[in-house]
Design a protein around this motif. Structure first.
Motif, PDB file in Angstrom:
ATOM      1  N   ALA A 270       0.831  -1.210   0.000  1.00  0.00           N
ATOM      2  CA  ALA A 270       0.000   0.000   0.000  1.00  0.00           C
ATOM      3  C   ALA A 270       0.864   1.258   0.000  1.00  0.00           C
ATOM      4  O   ALA A 270       0.535   2.254  -0.663  1.00  0.00           O
ATOM      5  CB  ALA A 270      -0.928  -0.006   1.214  1.00  0.00           C
ATOM      6  N   ASP A 286      -5.673   3.011  -0.815  1.00  0.00           N
ATOM      7  CA  ASP A 286      -4.430   2.324  -1.179  1.00  0.00           C
ATOM      8  C   ASP A 286      -4.435   0.895  -0.645  1.00  0.00           C
ATOM      9  O   ASP A 286      -4.018  -0.042  -1.335  1.00  0.00           O
ATOM     10  CB  ASP A 286      -3.212   3.076  -0.614  1.00  0.00           C
ATOM     11  N   VAL A 287      -4.892   0.746   0.576  1.00  0.00           N
ATOM     12  CA  VAL A 287      -4.970  -0.584   1.186  1.00  0.00           C
ATOM     13  C   VAL A 287      -5.932  -1.469   0.400  1.00  0.00           C
ATOM     14  O   VAL A 287      -5.620  -2.626   0.076  1.00  0.00           O
ATOM     15  CB  VAL A 287      -5.406  -0.486   2.661  1.00  0.00           C
TER      16      VAL A 287
END
Length: 327
Positions: A270, A286-287
């Protein structure tokens, strides 16, 4: 956290631009596999390894070769077969009659980018020969550790496990791969584009003739890694990653959830994705963007769940839908 200096920011932006240029270079040889290209770049930034899964003939090998050419990295290819021995990968001691001594003959693992083609067609003993190389970045032969070049990345391809003549990778080996990418069949338009290229004389064995040129190298890669290491992670994001991984351990569809190593891997990928998209901090998006490729090979379905058509990706998507997102 101190603000980046103008020089540092310039180096970071230059490295990002070089890696973004990989897409257009690889596209000269490979049609349509942007998610796989991005995954390979993320793995390089994180010093991780990649498992590429797809049916034969979807350009998995060409993708890796094109990446090596565009990054000006040394690459070697090993075709994994049922009779391949561990020494065929790592190297061995060879007797020299002239000196009456044994000397080490390096195997193909001594390269920057090792293409392990159809890794699940070789027995577990030979698969395991890569474990030390992937984890420790060295090979021990006759008690002597021998460091591998830097950067070093294993890009392994495998056929889907239901195909005849395959050996499922053991959990310990799967866990050494940072991400697992699925390489799908191309769309109708992309497949027509592939055929048109071949009709016009494209030769996948001659990447120079296709126009693939180096757009980045080890220096840019090192600068990019240094920039990724400075991407900040808030306590809320760290907690979000942990909550996702812990939720997989409680899933009724799974016999094995994501380990703490998997949680670390998700945070690492991430951060790399956040930097590639131009930020110096990680967001929940992002994760989510890296959850599937980072976690899909780290969970194991119960037999009854498989029979009901549940897939690792569907389990992870369900977890992402139910774990509260930090604000």
């Amino acid at each position: 956290m101190s603000a980046p200096t103008p020089e540092t920011a310039t180096e970071s932006d230059s490295a990002r631009a070089s890696l973004e240029a990989l897409r257009s270079e690889i596209a000269k040889a490979v049609v349509g596999q942007d998610p796989a290209v991005t995954g390979l770049v993320v793995a390089l930034l994180c010093r991780g390894h990649v498992l590429l899964e797809g049916v034969p003939g979807v350009a998995k090998t060409l993708l890796v070769r094109s990446l090596a050419a565009a990054l000006e990295l040394d690459t070697k290819r090993v075709q994994f077969t049922p009779d391949l021995m561990p020494s065929d990968v790592t190297g061995s001691l060879v007797y020299d009659a002239r000196t009456a001594e044994f000397s080490f003959q390096p195997g193909p693992v001594f390269t920057h980018l090792l293409l392990a083609d159809e890794i699940n067609r070789t027995p577990p003993k030979t698969q395991a020969s890569l474990l030390e190389a992937m984890e420790e970045r060295q090979v021990t032969v006759d008690g002597v550790p021998r460091p591998l070049p830097e950067p070093f990345l294993v890009a392994a391809t495998q056929n889907p496990v239901e195909y005849e003549g395959t050996y499922p990778l053991p959990e310990a080996q799967l866990d050494r791969f940072l991400i697992k990418l699925t390489v799908p069949l191309p769309s109708r338009e992309d497949e027509i584009h592939v055929l048109t290229r071949h009709a016009e004389g494209f030769d996948p064995r001659d990447l120079k003739a296709a126009g693939v040129r180096p757009v980045a190298g080890p220096a840019e890669l090192e600068a990019a890694r240094a920039a990724v290491a400075k991407v900040s992670v808030s306590p809320e994001i760290a907690g979000y990653v942990v909550d996702i991984c812990r939720a997989t351990r409680d899933s009724p569809s799974l016999s094995l959830g994501v380990s703490p190593r998997g949680a670390t891997a998700l945070l690492t990928t991430a951060r790399a994705w956040a930097w590639l998209t131009g930020r110096d901090y990680v967001t929940p998006d992002d994760v989510k963007a890296l959850a599937l490729p980072t976690l899909r090979h780290r969970i194991h379905l119960r037999v009854e769940a498989e029979m009901e058509g549940v897939t690792p990706d569907s389990v992870i998507n369900s977890v992402l839908a139910h774990v509260p997102v930090p604000r």
